[in-house]
Write an enzyme that holds these catalytic residues in place. Structure first.
Site, PDB file in Angstrom:
ATOM      1  N   LYS A  32      -7.364  23.176  -7.131  1.00  0.00           N
ATOM      2  CA  LYS A  32      -6.951  23.023  -5.808  1.00  0.00           C
ATOM      3  C   LYS A  32      -6.165  23.968  -5.636  1.00  0.00           C
ATOM      4  CE  LYS A  32      -5.204  20.327  -1.893  1.00  0.00           C
ATOM      5  NZ  LYS A  32      -4.318  19.173  -1.417  1.00  0.00           N
ATOM      6  N   ASP A  76       0.136  24.196   2.920  1.00  0.00           N
ATOM      7  CA  ASP A  76      -0.439  22.990   3.776  1.00  0.00           C
ATOM      8  C   ASP A  76       0.209  22.499   4.787  1.00  0.00           C
ATOM      9  OD1 ASP A  76      -2.408  21.009   4.591  1.00  0.00           O
ATOM     10  OD2 ASP A  76      -2.008  19.707   2.921  1.00  0.00           O
ATOM     11  N   LYS A  83       1.424  17.854   9.599  1.00  0.00           N
ATOM     12  CA  LYS A  83       2.170  16.951   8.914  1.00  0.00           C
ATOM     13  C   LYS A  83       3.607  16.659   9.487  1.00  0.00           C
ATOM     14  CE  LYS A  83       0.334  18.175   4.284  1.00  0.00           C
ATOM     15  NZ  LYS A  83       0.054  16.741   3.611  1.00  0.00           N
ATOM     16  N   ASP A 117       0.938  22.621  -3.007  1.00  0.00           N
ATOM     17  CA  ASP A 117      -0.107  22.102  -2.936  1.00  0.00           C
ATOM     18  C   ASP A 117      -1.332  22.941  -3.567  1.00  0.00           C
ATOM     19  OD1 ASP A 117      -1.624  20.101  -1.991  1.00  0.00           O
ATOM     20  OD2 ASP A 117      -2.215  20.736   0.041  1.00  0.00           O
ATOM     21  N   ASP A 160      -6.002  17.282   7.675  1.00  0.00           N
ATOM     22  CA  ASP A 160      -4.995  17.487   6.482  1.00  0.00           C
ATOM     23  C   ASP A 160      -5.734  16.744   5.023  1.00  0.00           C
ATOM     24  OD1 ASP A 160      -2.554  17.445   5.361  1.00  0.00           O
ATOM     25  OD2 ASP A 160      -1.562  15.695   5.800  1.00  0.00           O
ATOM     26  N   GLU A 169      -7.957  18.228   3.377  1.00  0.00           N
ATOM     27  CA  GLU A 169      -8.364  19.711   3.242  1.00  0.00           C
ATOM     28  C   GLU A 169      -8.649  19.940   1.886  1.00  0.00           C
ATOM     29  OE1 GLU A 169      -4.820  20.455   1.548  1.00  0.00           O
ATOM     30  OE2 GLU A 169      -5.222  19.422   3.231  1.00  0.00           O
ATOM     31  N   ARG A 188     -10.178  18.072  -0.515  1.00  0.00           N
ATOM     32  CA  ARG A 188     -11.278  17.851  -0.809  1.00  0.00           C
ATOM     33  C   ARG A 188     -12.440  18.541  -0.216  1.00  0.00           C
ATOM     34  NH1 ARG A 188     -10.232  12.243   1.734  1.00  0.00           N
ATOM     35  NH2 ARG A 188      -8.136  12.757   1.032  1.00  0.00           N
TER      36      ARG A 188
END
Length: 501
Positions: free
Chosen positions: A268, A273, A280, A291, A350, A352, A354
């Site tokens: 990933k 993010d 967030k 991230d 959020d 994201e 996946r």
């Protein structure tokens, strides 16, 4: 840092610094006892005065001991011998490294690998020694005007082994650990870079730089137009709100037999993010530069494999994006069609990771992989479940899960298997699409893995949720380089199993 292994008695070793252990209640380790005997009991005499009790991490320097070839001797407190475990051994090694770095000695000989750590052999202790020393000395200060320079830094560590018969295995252990540490350093450096520098384009450039350094690596990068043509609408939904273009990075390392199916690592790569429209909280949002640590660990593992010139076929796939809010950003409630043809209702922007992973996991089918492992800082729920001690492991194949857990245990980079029971899939139901991208608060890390599982039915797959282990917060804030040790050990174990299978 240079690491070597040599055999020989400690009292005869010529070196600027010699390191031996002292247990609680001033009990001497084997090498410390040999030194004490050679110098006429001076070590015992010093300890009797109360300068050191042998508590874990205590240090005491002794100079100009008679009949000892070393310039100085460093005594390291090891605590109770019967309580010496992986964590204590790491604390001892870290204390040793800090003392040596401050001493001005450019070289040191350590006999700490003779210490008995429950269930672990000499090779393990050598590898942990290399990793802990490198980790303790690691600094990320490239943006600081005043750097923490040591005038006479430690440059070489020699590990003392009992006999010459131990040298071949010792040399191999140190070689593997050195490559592992090099991969971890790259992983840490990329993770610690701020989001304004480490963008998706920067990650792609770093992969290309790796391929220039290691000719066994080949890199290709797919641009947004190509991703659009392929049908990666889930991945592209994440990158709509940013000015940074997405990059789909493919790194191939093919030194195995042509007939051997590859292992594929999918990392990933969300370089920052914000959460998108599902913004967030502001507190600690700066840590969302981490991230992309899954992507960084894939590059670190590939680097380590190239360093060791392992005879395997390995492919790294990195979907790299930035997740930002704007007038063009994906909205909660939007529906997209993934590369697999399945549709997803995006209830939370959020969630994201996946979305970019599901398209990547479909894409890798074309490599006809033997195994696919994705690595992702995927869920905060994983931290609630396991804290910061281990990563969560999910798999559709029991043998693969067992192999990864074993590799993690071997490297003290542990993983814990979590369930993928069919009942959890119910939480992903959507009234308007084939699935939703979130399943509510209960079992958040599990439902995230269940989402990914829907895209991995054509191969053996494992998912490592590294949200709790990829970086540290607080005064020790920084990337850890995990799970490079787990991944490399898994690959080495596969090679060993084939060679002896």
């Amino acid at each position: 840092m240079e690491f070597l292994v040599k055999s020989g008695s400690p009292e005869k070793r010529r070196t600027p610094a010699l390191v031996v252990g002292v247990f609680a209640n001033r009990s001497l380790s084997e090498s410390a006892a040999l030194l004490d005997q050679a110098c006429g009991g001076m070590i015992t005499s010093v300890l009797r005065r109360g300068d050191m009790e042998g508590e874990t991490g205590q240090v005491l320097w002794l100079y100009d001991l008679p009949n000892i070839s070393a310039d100085r001797v460093l005594l390291i407190g090891c605590g109770k011998a019967e309580a010496l475990n992986e964590a204590t051994f790491a604390r001892i090694l870290a204390a040793m490294t800090r003392a040596l770095q401050q001493s001005g000695a450019a070289e040191a000989v350590s006999y700490l690998c003779e210490l008995a750590v429950k269930q672990y052999d000499m090779q393990w202790k050598l590898q942990q020694s290399v990793l802990v020393i490198e980790d303790t000395l690691y600094r990320f200060d490239q943006f600081k005007q005043k750097k923490e320079d040591t005038k006479r830094p430690l440059k070489r560590v020699i590990f003392g082994l009992p006999t010459r018969n131990n040298l071949p295995q010792g040399e191999q252990a140190v070689r593997e650990a050195s490559a592992m540490a090099t991969g971890m350093r790259l992983t840490k450096d990329l993770g610690n870079l701020p989001g304004n520098i480490c963008t998706p384009s920067y990650l792609a450039e770093q992969a290309q730089q790796l391929a220039r350094t290691y000719t066994d690596l080949a890199v290709s990068v797919l641009e947004e137009a190509e991703l659009e043509a392929l049908g990666m609408q889930a991945l592209l939904a994440v990158t709509k709100g940013t000015e940074q273009p997405a990059k789909f990075i493919i790194v191939e390392y093919r030194k195995g037999e042509a007939k051997d199916k590859p292992v594929v690592l999918v990392g990933k790569g969300v370089t920052f993010d914000s959460g998108g429209i599902s913004l967030k909280p502001g507190e600690a949002m700066d840590e969302m530069k981490y991230d992309m640590c899954g992507a960084a660990s894939v590059l670190g593992t590939l680097l380590a494999c190239a360093e060791l010139m392992l005879p395997i076929n390995l492919i790294g796939v990195i979907p790299a994006v930035e997740n930002m809010p704007s007038g063009k950003a994906t909205r909660p409630g939007d529906i997209v069609t993934t590369l697999s043809g399945q549709s997803v209702e995006i209830l939370n922007t959020d969630a994201e990771g996946r979305l970019i992973l599901c398209d990547a996991l479909t894409y890798v089918e074309r490599f006809e992989p033997e195994v696919v492992i994705d690595i992702a800082t995927l869920t905060g729920a994983c931290i609630i479940a396991l804290g910061h001690q281990g990563c969560a492991l999910f798999s559709n194949q029991a043998a693969l899960a067992q192999d990864l857990c074993e590799a993690g245990q071997q490297m003290y980079d542990r993983a814990w298997e979590m369930p993928l029971w069919e009942e959890y899939q119910e939480q992903l139901k959507s009234n308007f699409a084939d699935m939703a991208n979130i399943g509510g608060r209960p079992a958040g890390s599990i439902t995230a893995a269940c989402f990914l599982a829907r895209f991995t039915k054509k191969y053996a797959w494992a998912h490592l949720d590294i949200a709790g282990v990829a970086w540290k917060s607080g005064k020790e804030k920084g990337a850890t380089g995990r799970p490079v040790p787990l991944l490399l050990r898994y690959l080495l174990n596969r090679l060993h199993s084939r060679a002896h299978g």
